[in-house]
Motif scaffolding. Structure first.
Motif, PDB file in Angstrom:
ATOM      1  N   MET A   1      35.308  48.945  66.935  1.00 34.07           N
ATOM      2  CA  MET A   1      34.117  49.710  67.249  1.00 34.07           C
ATOM      3  C   MET A   1      34.351  50.635  68.442  1.00 34.07           C
ATOM      4  O   MET A   1      33.910  51.775  68.431  1.00 34.07           O
ATOM      5  N   ILE A   2      35.034  50.123  69.456  1.00 32.97           N
ATOM      6  CA  ILE A   2      35.306  50.946  70.639  1.00 32.97           C
ATOM      7  C   ILE A   2      36.205  52.125  70.277  1.00 32.97           C
ATOM      8  O   ILE A   2      36.022  53.237  70.781  1.00 32.97           O
ATOM      9  N   THR A   3      37.162  51.887  69.381  1.00 28.29           N
ATOM     10  CA  THR A   3      38.055  52.978  68.980  1.00 28.29           C
ATOM     11  C   THR A   3      37.257  54.095  68.311  1.00 28.29           C
ATOM     12  O   THR A   3      37.512  55.278  68.550  1.00 28.29           O
ATOM     13  N   VAL A   4      36.285  53.729  67.499  1.00 32.61           N
ATOM     14  CA  VAL A   4      35.439  54.731  66.845  1.00 32.61           C
ATOM     15  C   VAL A   4      34.635  55.499  67.890  1.00 32.61           C
ATOM     16  O   VAL A   4      34.531  56.733  67.824  1.00 32.61           O
ATOM     17  N   LEU A   5      34.083  54.786  68.866  1.00 32.45           N
ATOM     18  CA  LEU A   5      33.326  55.466  69.925  1.00 32.45           C
ATOM     19  C   LEU A   5      34.216  56.403  70.730  1.00 32.45           C
ATOM     20  O   LEU A   5      33.803  57.510  71.088  1.00 32.45           O
ATOM     21  N   ARG A   6      35.441  55.946  71.022  1.00 27.60           N
ATOM     22  CA  ARG A   6      36.355  56.816  71.771  1.00 27.60           C
ATOM     23  C   ARG A   6      36.670  58.078  70.986  1.00 27.60           C
ATOM     24  O   ARG A   6      36.701  59.180  71.549  1.00 27.60           O
ATOM     25  N   ARG A   7      36.886  57.945  69.696  1.00 22.92           N
ATOM     26  CA  ARG A   7      37.164  59.128  68.879  1.00 22.92           C
ATOM     27  C   ARG A   7      35.961  60.057  68.839  1.00 22.92           C
ATOM     28  O   ARG A   7      36.123  61.283  68.894  1.00 22.92           O
ATOM     29  N   LEU A   8      34.761  59.484  68.724  1.00 22.57           N
ATOM     30  CA  LEU A   8      33.561  60.318  68.743  1.00 22.57           C
ATOM     31  C   LEU A   8      33.430  61.076  70.059  1.00 22.57           C
ATOM     32  O   LEU A   8      33.065  62.248  70.082  1.00 22.57           O
ATOM     33  N   VAL A   9      33.733  60.406  71.155  1.00 20.47           N
ATOM     34  CA  VAL A   9      33.646  61.057  72.466  1.00 20.47           C
ATOM     35  C   VAL A   9      34.687  62.169  72.577  1.00 20.47           C
ATOM     36  O   VAL A   9      34.380  63.281  73.016  1.00 20.47           O
TER      37      VAL A   9
ATOM     38  N   PHE B   1      24.026  65.157  75.942  1.00 20.79           N
ATOM     39  CA  PHE B   1      23.469  63.878  76.378  1.00 20.79           C
ATOM     40  C   PHE B   1      23.897  62.742  75.465  1.00 20.79           C
ATOM     41  O   PHE B   1      24.174  61.634  75.925  1.00 20.79           O
ATOM     42  N   PHE B   2      23.980  62.990  74.166  1.00 20.79           N
ATOM     43  CA  PHE B   2      24.420  61.973  73.214  1.00 20.79           C
ATOM     44  C   PHE B   2      25.865  61.564  73.482  1.00 20.79           C
ATOM     45  O   PHE B   2      26.192  60.376  73.567  1.00 20.79           O
ATOM     46  N   ILE B   3      26.749  62.538  73.656  1.00 20.32           N
ATOM     47  CA  ILE B   3      28.155  62.245  73.937  1.00 20.32           C
ATOM     48  C   ILE B   3      28.290  61.565  75.305  1.00 20.32           C
ATOM     49  O   ILE B   3      29.106  60.663  75.485  1.00 20.32           O
ATOM     50  N   GLY B   4      27.475  61.964  76.269  1.00 17.16           N
ATOM     51  CA  GLY B   4      27.491  61.306  77.578  1.00 17.16           C
ATOM     52  C   GLY B   4      27.087  59.845  77.485  1.00 17.16           C
ATOM     53  O   GLY B   4      27.658  58.987  78.156  1.00 17.16           O
ATOM     54  N   GLY B   5      26.099  59.546  76.660  1.00 16.24           N
ATOM     55  CA  GLY B   5      25.701  58.153  76.440  1.00 16.24           C
ATOM     56  C   GLY B   5      26.808  57.344  75.797  1.00 16.24           C
ATOM     57  O   GLY B   5      27.063  56.189  76.185  1.00 16.24           O
TER      58      GLY B   5
END
Length: 63
Positions: free
Chosen positions: A1-9, A46-50
């Protein structure tokens, strides 16, 4: 899950940079940037910052 969030960021940051270039092109062409485009980019920032805050809280600054 964290890897997906990192890629999204990471890809979100790239998208924000590309939108900045696009805004400069639109402003040079039209003379102004439409309000809806400004609101979309601001909400996306703001979404990417969150998401970035979540990644930092879970993994720390080291990744």
């Amino acid at each position: 899950m964290i890897t997906v969030l990192r890629r999204l960021v990471y890809f979100g940051a790239l998208f924000i940079a590309l939108m900045g270039v696009f805004f400069m092109l639109v402003k040079n062409d039209m003379g102004y940037v439409p309000q809806s485009m400004k609101v979309f980019l601001l909400s996306f920032v703001f979404f990417i910052g969150g998401l970035l805050a979540i990644v930092i809280a879970k993994r720390g600054l080291g990744g």
